[in-house]
Every structure is written in structure tokens, then in C-alpha cells.
Design an enzyme around this catalytic site. Structure first.
Site, PDB file in Angstrom:
ATOM      1  NE  ARG A 183      -9.577  -9.448  16.791  1.00 53.73           N
ATOM      2  CZ  ARG A 183      -9.109  -8.256  17.111  1.00 53.73           C
ATOM      3  NH1 ARG A 183      -9.751  -7.537  18.029  1.00 53.73           N
ATOM      4  NH2 ARG A 183      -8.028  -7.760  16.545  1.00 53.73           N
ATOM      5  CG  HIS A 233       3.304  -0.962  12.745  1.00 56.34           C
ATOM      6  ND1 HIS A 233       3.103   0.255  12.112  1.00 56.34           N
ATOM      7  CD2 HIS A 233       4.512  -1.408  12.313  1.00 56.34           C
ATOM      8  CE1 HIS A 233       4.129   0.515  11.328  1.00 56.34           C
ATOM      9  NE2 HIS A 233       4.998  -0.451  11.428  1.00 56.34           N
ATOM     10  CD  GLU A 293      -2.789  -0.853   2.593  1.00 51.22           C
ATOM     11  OE1 GLU A 293      -3.937  -1.326   2.583  1.00 51.22           O
ATOM     12  OE2 GLU A 293      -2.292  -0.270   3.585  1.00 51.22           O
TER      13      GLU A 293
END
Length: 458
Positions: free
Chosen positions: A296, A238, A203
Site C-alpha cells: 500500500r 516500534h 528473528e
């Protein structure tokens, strides 16, 4: 009429198992905990109606043994299974095994987990629904040369990612062809080891970005309810450290576009139950792109509960059993909430630091909530994630929530463990965080300033 499962097995451990059990107990649902012997003395084991020991070595394998867990659920008379987060929560095969055993799965359908668990496929599906993504829809990259061609087309720098990945594992930034080749091999190898799949993609890399996610609930009639957004930009490697809701300084029109995109993504796969749609927001342009969908409940769900006066686990159980929520939910938020992740880790390098807990005193006060998985006398072992508790603060304003969170963090007494508590305090007191104008590089900048100060003092 609202209905809940009669008996619920929680296929998890620690803080999230305790959290789910608390709501189920409140609703009169019989609860079943599963545990490895190293977790035998954790609070959730005692707070469930019944607890059954798992077999497995190393311990993490016990919680990943879906066949054993389904067997225990059947033998113990459970009628439903809640996976929490992590372990088997986003494992489509486990979801199928639960439903094939005649049990209620508290989550979306296995087919939805399959689609959203593959980032290449999920990007294709949401893009078709009009949700913005980075670059064009394409297949996973098979060779380094394919990766280079795609990166040149997007324009460097780029981010290499694992299609089946999560938690920042395998992500790597590349600024040119040479670093891209290395990133491709590194990410592909790590993806195969960590997720059993070597599918990777690239990306466009945004150097100044915010990580914003939208909480949704999908109902049987196709309705998608949005319950605000959370800013999760305070991260290390991250991985999230501090989250807040609503996201600060977000233009109302941009907020609405994010929510609309989250609804479109969920509707594209017929989403049912609780989920989170994550976006990357470019602070320079104001544009955003789809990152992923978590099928979830999230670690940071308590701040949505605080700002929307809702119990998301209760809604999960209701949707799983009856297809609808327990009452009409409003997307309007009230006040502001902040969550701090207290972890047993080195506050400088963020390496795990397991150990015995000799003292444990949780903070209290107006607007304070603590979700924890441990108590005094417990042990944080090296077998699992280092999260020990989540300190949440709610206030009428962001500043009130921040000052309450700061005071609560300072008051939390945990003896015997090295934790990141002092670093969280440092972040909350930083001008970057106080302003609300920060991005995913905030932790690195605070660390760099600390190093510079230390060098000048030396």
C-alpha cells in the site's frame, strides 16, 4: 496514453483520505468519501465530490466493513477504490471483493497481498529470490519448545513476531529460554486478538539497527521502479515518529544493494502498483535483512514525493487504470526531506490524548508541506489512531531540511490538544539526530537522558 479512473471511492478517513482526494480532484476524477458520523465534520468529507455516511458501531467497524463499502461504491457509480493505509488497505478479501464487483482496485493483486501479508510466507518467497533474511526459512512456530529450539539455533537475543502483524504489535525481545517462553505466549495471544492469526516466528535481534525502506512502483510490463529509500529509525514502541529521505550516511554500494533487493522482492511476486520493501540494517556489521513488504502507500510517502518531484497517488491511479506511470520517472533524488508525525498523545509516555481542537494554524514557508486530517473546531476522538498531521520539510541539504522542519514544528499552533510536538522538537535538536548516526534506540536514549536530568535537578 495515460488514463485515470472516472470516479474514485476512498475507503479511508482523515489525513490519508484527504490526501488521496486532493490528487484525484486535481486530475478531474470524481471523488467519493465515506465517513462515520463521528467524522462528519472532518475536512475530507467536504472536499470530496460526494460523501456517504457509513453504518457501524464502534466507529472503527464502519471502516472495516468491506461489504458495505463495496455496496456504496456500486450504488454511487464509483469505478475504482483506493484503500489508503490502515483499515482494509492490506486486506486481500476486500481487494478481491472490489475486483469481483467490477471495480478497479488501486493496489496490488489480492494474491500478492496474501503472500506479503504473511511474514513467514513472504520471508520464504523473497529468500528464494536472493533477498537476505534473518535466519533460515521455516514454518510458523507451533509450540514454545519449537520457539526455544529455533532461538537457540539463531542465538539469543531474538525477536518474537506475529506473522500477520504490523505496527510493532506483539513484538517482544527474549534473551534466554525463560523469557522466550513468556514472549511466545504473549505474542501468540496478542496476534490472535489483533490479527485473527496466532502464527508467530523468531528473528535474530539486532541491538543497534536502522530501519530503512525502499519505495517501489510495479508496472504491468514487469518493470519495478525504485524511488529512493527512507530512514524510519526514529520510533517509539516500534512505531515511526520521524522519517527522512535519503537515509543519512548510507554507503552508495549498500544503497544500491538495498534497492536491488527491493526490486528482487517485488519481482518475486509480480508486484503491481505502489509498495514499500522494508529492511533492518545492522549498524555494527553493515548487513541488512528483509523485514516486510507493505502492499500500500505509506504514511511517510510525502518525503519521497518531495525528493523525487512525483505524486505517488497520481502514479497509483495511473498504474491501476493503464498499467504504467504518467511519465518516465527517475530514481535520482534531489535534496533531502524530513517528515514529523504530529500526534494527539502524551509526549512523555506516548499515550493517546483525544480532544477538541480550539486553534489550528499550520506552518508555511520554503520547502514546507503539511498533510493534515483536521482543522479548527474538529475533534480527535478515541476511536482511531492519534495522528493529526504530518509536517514535512525539504531542503537542498539534510541540515537545511532539519532546520526547516524544526522551525515549522515550532510554528505549528494546535490549541486544545496535548500533542507530541515538543518531543519532536527535542529529537530534532538532539546531537543524536543532528549527527545522522542514530538507530532505532534513539527515542529511548533521549528519554533516558531526560529522566537523568530530571533526577539531578530534583
Amino acid at each position: 496514453m495515460t488514463a485515470f479512473p472516472e470516479s474514485l471511492l476512498v475507503a479511508n478517513r482523515g489525513e490519508i483520505a484527504r490526501r488521496v482526494i486532493r490528487t484525484a480532484n486535481k486530475l478531474g476524477v470524481r471523488t467519493l468519501a465515506v465517513y462515520h458520523e463521528v467524522d462528519a465534520h472532518l475536512p475530507y468529507v467536504y472536499e470530496a465530490s460526494q460523501a456517504v455516511q457509513l453504518d457501524g458501531d464502534p466507529p472503527v467497524n464502519a471502516y472495516l466493513d468491506g461489504e458495505q463499502i463495496v455496496r456504496i461504491a456500486k450504488e454511487a457509480g464509483a469505478t475504482a477504490v483506493h484503500p489508503g493505509y490502515g483499515f482494509l488497505a492490506e486486506n486481500a478479501e476486500f481487494a478481491r471483493a472490489v475486483t469481483q464487483a467490477g471495480l478497479t482496485w488501486v493496489g496490488p493483486a489480492a494474491e500478492v497481498i496474501d503472500v506479503m501479508g504473511d511474514k513467514v510466507e513472504s520471508r520464504r518467497v523473497v529468500a528464494a529470490a536472493g533477498v537476505p533474511i534473518s535466519g533460515d526459512v521455516g514454518a510458523a512456530l507451533a509450540t514454545g519448545e519449537e520457539a526455544i529450539q529455533e532461538s537457540r539455533r539463531l542465538g539469543y537475543p531474538v525477536m518474537m513476531k506475529a506473522s500477520a502483524g504490523g505496527g510493532g504489535i506483539g513484538m517482544a525481545v527474549a534473551h534466554d529460554d525463560e523469557s522466550l517462553r513468556k514472549a511466545f505466549e504473549k505474542t501468540r495471544s496478542m496476534a490472535l486478538r489483533s490479527f485473527g492469526s496466532d502464527r508467530v516466528f523468531v528473528e535474530r535481534y539486532v541491538s543497534s539497527a536502522r530501519h530503512v525502506e525502499v519505495q517501489i512502483l510495479g508496472l504491468d510490463d514487469g518493470t519495478i521502479v525504485t524511488l529512493g529509500e527512507r530512514d524510519c529509525s526514529t520510533q517509539r514502541r516500534h512505531q515511526k515518529l520521524i522519517e527522512e529521505s535519503p537515509a543519512p550516511h548510507l554507503d552508495p554500494k549498500l544503497r544500491q544493494r538495498l534497492h536491488d533487493s527491493a526490486v528482487a522482492a517485488a519481482q518475486a511476486v509480480g508486484y503491481r502498483n505502489a509498495g514499500t520493501v522494508e529492511f533492518l540494517l545492522d549498524t555494527a556489521t553493515g548487513d541488512f535483512v528483509f523485514l516486510e513488504m507493505n502492499t500500500r502507500i505509506q504514511v511517510e510517502h510525502p518525503i519521497t514525493e518531495l525528493t523525487h518531484d512525483v505524486d505517488l497517488v497520481e502514479q497509483q491511479l495511473s498504474i491501476a487504470e493503464s498499467g504504467r506511470t504518467t511519465h518516465d520517472l527517475t530514481p535520482e533524488s534531489r535534496g533531502h526531506a524530513i517528515e514529523l508525525r504530529i500526534c494527539a498523545e502524551d509526549p512523555v509516555r506516548f499515550f493517546p490524548r483525544p480532544g477538541q481542537i480550539t486553534e489550528w494554524q499550520e506552518p508555511t514557508g520554503d520547502g514546507i508541506r503539511v498533510d493534515s486530517g483536521y482543522a479548527v473546531g474538529g475533534e480527535v476522538t478515541p476511536h482511531f489512531d492519534s495522528l493529526v498531521a504530518k509536517v514535512c520539510a525539504h531542503g537542498a541539504t539534510r541540515e537545511e531540511a532539519r532546520t526547516r522542519a524544526l522551525a515549522a514544528c515550532k510554528e505549528f499552533v494546535i490549541g486544545g490538544l496535548v500533542t507530541n510536538r515538543e518531543f519532536l522538537i527535542e529529537v530534532l535538536e538532539s546531537d543524536d539526530f543532528i549527527s545522522g548516526h542514530y538507530d532505532t534506540g534513539v527515542v529511548e536514549r533521549i528519554q533516558q537522558r531526560r529522566k537523568s536530568t530530571a533526577r539531578r535537578s530534583a
